[in-house]
Design a protein around this motif. Structure first.
Motif, short mmCIF file in Angstrom:
data_model
loop_
_atom_site.label_atom_id
_atom_site.label_comp_id
_atom_site.label_asym_id
_atom_site.label_seq_id
_atom_site.Cartn_x
_atom_site.Cartn_y
_atom_site.Cartn_z
N LYS A 1 3.13 -19.59 0.77
CA LYS A 1 2.38 -19.10 1.54
C LYS A 1 2.71 -17.78 2.28
O LYS A 1 1.52 -17.24 2.47
CB LYS A 1 1.79 -20.08 2.52
N ALA A 2 3.45 -18.15 3.22
CA ALA A 2 4.16 -16.74 3.57
C ALA A 2 4.04 -15.86 3.26
O ALA A 2 4.20 -14.13 3.17
CB ALA A 2 5.21 -17.32 4.26
N ARG A 3 4.77 -16.01 1.58
CA ARG A 3 5.21 -14.89 1.02
C ARG A 3 3.40 -14.09 0.48
O ARG A 3 4.20 -12.76 0.29
CB ARG A 3 6.04 -15.55 -0.07
N VAL A 4 2.64 -14.89 0.08
CA VAL A 4 1.46 -14.29 -0.05
C VAL A 4 0.86 -13.70 0.59
O VAL A 4 0.31 -12.49 0.79
CB VAL A 4 0.96 -15.35 -0.74
N SER A 5 0.89 -14.40 2.01
CA SER A 5 0.11 -13.26 3.09
C SER A 5 0.83 -12.29 3.71
O SER A 5 0.73 -11.23 3.80
CB SER A 5 0.52 -14.27 4.89
N SER A 6 2.04 -12.35 3.20
CA SER A 6 3.31 -10.83 3.52
C SER A 6 2.83 -10.07 2.59
O SER A 6 2.53 -8.81 2.49
CB SER A 6 4.75 -11.07 3.36
N ALA A 7 2.11 -10.24 1.29
CA ALA A 7 2.13 -9.67 -0.10
C ALA A 7 0.41 -8.90 0.57
O ALA A 7 0.26 -7.64 0.06
CB ALA A 7 2.24 -9.93 -1.24
N GLN A 8 -0.20 -9.26 1.23
CA GLN A 8 -1.04 -9.12 1.49
C GLN A 8 -1.50 -7.92 2.31
O GLN A 8 -2.47 -7.07 2.36
CB GLN A 8 -2.23 -10.41 1.39
N LYS A 9 -0.81 -8.62 3.41
CA LYS A 9 -0.57 -7.50 4.44
C LYS A 9 0.14 -6.05 3.63
O LYS A 9 -0.80 -4.61 4.38
CB LYS A 9 0.05 -7.91 5.28
N THR A 10 1.20 -6.07 3.43
CA THR A 10 1.30 -4.94 2.75
C THR A 10 0.33 -4.34 1.57
O THR A 10 0.65 -3.01 1.73
CB THR A 10 2.77 -5.29 2.13
N GLN A 11 -0.30 -4.96 0.67
CA GLN A 11 -1.30 -4.28 0.16
C GLN A 11 -2.37 -3.68 1.51
O GLN A 11 -2.86 -1.93 0.81
CB GLN A 11 -1.89 -5.46 -0.79
N GLN A 12 -2.58 -4.74 2.49
CA GLN A 12 -3.51 -4.11 2.84
C GLN A 12 -2.75 -2.46 3.81
O GLN A 12 -4.18 -1.42 4.21
CB GLN A 12 -4.11 -4.66 3.69
N ALA A 13 -2.07 -2.24 4.30
CA ALA A 13 -0.65 -1.29 5.06
C ALA A 13 -1.10 -0.40 3.55
O ALA A 13 -1.65 1.30 4.08
CB ALA A 13 0.08 -2.13 5.67
N ILE A 14 -1.07 -0.20 2.69
CA ILE A 14 -1.15 0.67 1.30
C ILE A 14 -1.95 1.25 1.46
O ILE A 14 -1.92 2.51 1.44
CB ILE A 14 -0.53 0.01 0.37
#
Length: 330
Positions: free
Chosen positions: A8-21
């Motif tokens: 879950k933490a990895r998925v959340s981190s990936a989503q945050k990265t995509q949003q930042a991009i």
């Protein structure tokens, strides 16, 4: 339980990265749009319109090279077709500019469909040579056809009134119309690339046999991408004819196909903004050199730039910037 939390933490981190991009991408687009809106008050509008037309042309070419993996040497044919059909309608039938541009774009789409059906089953150098041969046939047709003016070109094309009441003889009005056309074309490319269709195109570019094994009709996807690219190239040619009130054989020559390849490579193949940067760089460099003592060496210098990009900066200007940012600003 711990494993689930880590996932879950990895998925959340990936989503945050995509949003930042996405936020950074939106900010870049907003800044570029703001610059484009004020640009005609800071620079010569006609030169800016030339950049926008060729930027759209390069973006259209990048759709097939950068995202589908097809190297076409025949895109000049679509640029010229859009220009000639639009010029003919505006000169001989006094249609409004928007009608002339739409018909020119449609003519390029029809020609692109014909080119695609004949060449899309081939790959690599064979595809490139077929598109070059077909484009040369189109070049000689326009050279001999009566309505094109031959080597003299189609001159004195009237700009007319957009929608019947906006006078395009005014360079400022003309500039914002060209900017609107460019934005429509760019947004269409962006939507295509980020759609499921665009993801399949990337899969074909990376590994065509694997895409075929997954059940995708690879030839159909490549044909649609090629036709979209041809239509947008025709749109660029149609708009360019209205801007310069001229349609000439230079737009159909194989040199033009080579020039758009140079623009795309310099800016960055497979990047959205790269072709825009490449077109701006090449046209500005050409313009400055033409006015200097090195005017006779323009083609030589452009050739050296091309060689330098292929040898040392294969990702292009935007591509190298992206690589640097990923490496140093994670």
């Amino acid at each position: 339980m711990a494993s689930t939390e880590i996932k879950k933490a990895r998925v959340s981190s990936a989503q945050k990265t995509q949003q930042a991009i996405k936020r950074r991408r939106v900010m870049i687009y907003v800044v570029l749009l703001a610059i484009a809106l004020v640009a005609p008050f800071l620079a010569y509008p006609v030169f800016l319109m030339k950049i926008l037309c060729f930027a759209l042309f390069a973006c259209a070419f990048n759709l097939v090279l950068g995202y589908t993996g097809l190297l076409s040497f025949g895109h000049a044919a679509f640029l010229a077709t859009g220009g000639y059909f639009t010029g003919y309608l505006l000169s001989q039938h006094a249609v409004t500019p928007e009608v002339g541009i739409l018909v020119g774009t449609l003519a390029a789409i029809i020609l692109g469909t014909f080119f695609g059906l004949l060449s899309i089953r081939r790959q690599g150098i064979y595809f490139a040579m077929i598109t070059l041969a077909l484009a040369q046939l189109v070049f000689f047709f326009y050279l001999q056809a009566d309505f094109t003016g031959g080597e003299d070109g189609m001159q004195g094309v009237p700009r007319g009134h957009l929608f019947g009441f906006i006078d395009l003889e005014n360079n400022l009005s003309m500039y914002y119309f060209v900017l609107a056309v460019f934005l429509i074309g760019f947004m269409l490319i962006q939507r295509t690339i980020h759609s499921p269709f665009g993801q399949v195109l990337k899969a074909i570019r990376e590994n065509e046999p694997r895409a075929t094994s997954l059940g995708y009709n690879v030839d159909a996807y490549k044909l649609v991408a090629f036709v979209i690219s041809a239509g947008l190239a025709g749109l660029a040619g149609s708009t360019k004819t209205v801007v310069f009130q001229l349609a000439s054989l230079n737009d159909a020559h194989w040199h033009m196909s080579g020039e758009v390849i140079l623009m795309t490579l310099v800016g960055g193949v497979g990047t959205l903004v790269g072709p825009i940067v490449g077109a701006t760089f090449v046209l500005t460099l050409t313009h400055q050199l033409a006015q200097s003592a090195l005017g006779d060496w323009v083609n030589v210098i452009l050739g050296l730039v091309f060689v330098a990009c292929v040898m040392a900066f294969r990702a292009g200007i935007v591509g190298e910037i992206q690589k640097f940012a990923k490496k140093n600003f994670k």
